[in-house]
Design an enzyme around this catalytic site. Sequence first.
Site, PDB file in Angstrom:
ATOM      1  CD  GLU A  72      13.980  -1.786 -16.982  1.00  0.00           C
ATOM      2  OE1 GLU A  72      15.059  -1.935 -17.587  1.00  0.00           O
ATOM      3  OE2 GLU A  72      13.830  -0.969 -16.052  1.00  0.00           O
ATOM      4  CG  ASP A 102      14.205   1.228 -12.556  1.00  0.00           C
ATOM      5  OD1 ASP A 102      14.432   2.418 -12.850  1.00  0.00           O
ATOM      6  OD2 ASP A 102      14.288   0.288 -13.376  1.00  0.00           O
ATOM      7  CG  ASP A 125      19.545  -3.152 -17.548  1.00  0.00           C
ATOM      8  OD1 ASP A 125      18.543  -2.950 -16.819  1.00  0.00           O
ATOM      9  OD2 ASP A 125      20.699  -2.784 -17.258  1.00  0.00           O
ATOM     10  NE  ARG A 177      15.192   2.240 -23.524  1.00  0.00           N
ATOM     11  CZ  ARG A 177      16.434   2.642 -23.795  1.00  0.00           C
ATOM     12  NH1 ARG A 177      16.835   2.759 -25.044  1.00  0.00           N
ATOM     13  NH2 ARG A 177      17.258   2.948 -22.814  1.00  0.00           N
ATOM     14  CE  LYS A 228      19.654  -2.145 -13.850  1.00  0.00           C
ATOM     15  NZ  LYS A 228      20.331  -1.272 -14.811  1.00  0.00           N
TER      16      LYS A 228
HETATM   17  N1  BES Z   1      16.654   1.637 -14.438  1.00  0.00           N
HETATM   18  C1  BES Z   1      17.747   1.753 -15.313  1.00  0.00           C
HETATM   19  C2  BES Z   1      18.352   3.155 -15.352  1.00  0.00           C
HETATM   20  C3  BES Z   1      18.955   3.647 -14.072  1.00  0.00           C
HETATM   21  C4  BES Z   1      20.293   3.479 -13.810  1.00  0.00           C
HETATM   22  C5  BES Z   1      18.181   4.331 -13.158  1.00  0.00           C
HETATM   23  C6  BES Z   1      20.841   3.963 -12.640  1.00  0.00           C
HETATM   24  C7  BES Z   1      18.730   4.827 -11.992  1.00  0.00           C
HETATM   25  C8  BES Z   1      20.053   4.634 -11.726  1.00  0.00           C
HETATM   26  C9  BES Z   1      17.304   1.390 -16.740  1.00  0.00           C
HETATM   27  O1  BES Z   1      16.315   0.432 -16.825  1.00  0.00           O
HETATM   28  C10 BES Z   1      18.497   0.828 -17.433  1.00  0.00           C
HETATM   29  O2  BES Z   1      18.951  -0.202 -17.038  1.00  0.00           O
HETATM   30  N2  BES Z   1      18.961   1.527 -18.460  1.00  0.00           N
HETATM   31  C11 BES Z   1      20.085   1.102 -19.203  1.00  0.00           C
HETATM   32  C12 BES Z   1      19.761   1.259 -20.664  1.00  0.00           C
HETATM   33  C13 BES Z   1      20.726   0.579 -21.589  1.00  0.00           C
HETATM   34  C14 BES Z   1      20.664  -0.910 -21.423  1.00  0.00           C
HETATM   35  C15 BES Z   1      20.381   0.964 -23.012  1.00  0.00           C
HETATM   36  C16 BES Z   1      21.267   1.959 -18.795  1.00  0.00           C
HETATM   37  O3  BES Z   1      21.081   3.123 -18.468  1.00  0.00           O
HETATM   38  O4  BES Z   1      22.368   1.440 -18.762  1.00  0.00           O
HETATM   39 ZN    ZN Z   2      15.051   0.309 -15.202  1.00  0.00          ZN
HETATM   40 MN    MN Z   3      17.057  -1.540 -16.781  1.00  0.00          MN
END
Ligand code: BES
Ligand code: ZN
Ligand code: MN
Length: 496
Positions: free
Chosen positions: A346, A285, A344, A348, A274
Amino acid sequence: MSQNLIIHTAAQSAAGAALTVIYAAEGTPPAGAGAEIWAATGLDWQAVSNTAGFKGRQGQVLDLLAPNGVAASRLLVLGTGKAGEGAALNAWTDRGGSLLGKLGPMRAETVAVILDGPEATPAAVAELAAGLRLRHYKFDKYKTAKPDDAPATLTITLVVNDQPAVDAAIADRAATVEGTLLARDLINEPANVLGPLEFAAKAGELAKLGVEVEILEPEEMARLGMNSLLCVAQGSSRPARLVVMRWLGGKSGVQPIAFVGKGVVFDTGGISIKPAASMEDMKGDMGGAAAVTGLMLALATRKAPVNAIGVIGVVENSVDANAVRPGDIVKAMSGTTIEVNNTDAEGRLVLADALWYTQDRFKPKFMINLATLTGAIIVALGHDHGGLFSNNDELSAQLLNAGLAANEKLWRMPLGPAYDKIIESRFADIKNSAGRAGGSILAAQFLQRFVNGVPWAHLDIAGTAFGTSATEINTSWASGYGVALLDRLVRDYYQG
Ligand code: BES
Ligand code: ZN
Ligand code: MN
């Protein structure tokens, strides 16, 4: 050092409270016992309220210092808005929160709140007490200096008519509050302090309340084939845990209901790392797992007549030479193969095995999973609604209702075969990331592959678990969203 808050009830005006609170609806003077107190001051209601510009609007305050004729050195009149309006129970929760917010800067130590109108039912007073407690919450354990000169203890006496009924209602509602506060504490805690082991140990403490807690270690998970969950933890020095919590308060043999939580104690993104901006938020998270744990605490504390299972997958998504790589293919417990094209995505991966395991082992009536799953749900809904995805209209309707009643609102989002097609992989059965368009829906479609047809709902709480703006009942970073909502669902539809 957080201030101590003591809330209790009394049947008649508690002499000795330094501060007395009465209520007035919009456009009307205080009624009932409040009217008697006002009369004792000898003041002219019209003259005083006009001078102060007090109209009785919700949240408005009339603050009298050293009034004559009453024992208290300060008399607060709180506006409750138009009579009849705001009669909903969650208006009372907000009233409690709003009152606590007013009391803080007054440095009050003893407060009496006069609650004797017909609207002040036991359930309403219990909500007010809940609002006081929820607003009082602070996560300041890492502050070494005491921020202000607040008294060490704030004692609030709720002066009510039917004391035994109110006490029972307050105790029952307090169980849910404790669950919400546990969830907030877990979410606010930094990841250096709360790793998978520490989280599992916190969940283990629910055993004291009669919850059966089992903690699965990686060897056992590997034996069960949970390679999807385990691959997320691969890049961390801190091993994964799967925690199973069982509250069996219902009739024996009755099919349980199940709650499943994403517990990523920190999400670096892994190799698909990230950006630095706000990455610290990823200590939250595990908000889904925190809500499930808080719910189990609430159910056990109030001895809810229901059989409920809580399953949380607790991992750290970190980066090292062993970390799962983009392009790696893993076989989940269900047998489905997954191409991990983005490390990222992860959450799911964790839920895939947690959901499959839950339905396989417990054959539940339904499964509801909670997860801070996608940034895209924040784009879609902002911070005031969680996203609801479900294969079942009845469960969805119940969840939407419970969300309104608990003021933890949901908005239903679509699922469908056209979205499902998009997650097919060139190399494996499915891939864990498939582009930005409809990102939250694609994540939900991915989860649906692991529910085996069981009635299921997925709550994407990325926008509501933390980082929400302050409300009457929460000024902390973590909200505890989900506990009150699911406790309401259980109370209204699944008890007895
Ligand atoms: N934990 C994040 C989602 C998230 C983002 C939660 C901001 C709270 C605040 C999740 O694991 C993630 O990184 N999701 C990605 C998915 C993508 C890589 C398909 C996302 O939302 O960008
Ligand atoms: Zn996450
Ligand atoms: Mn993630």
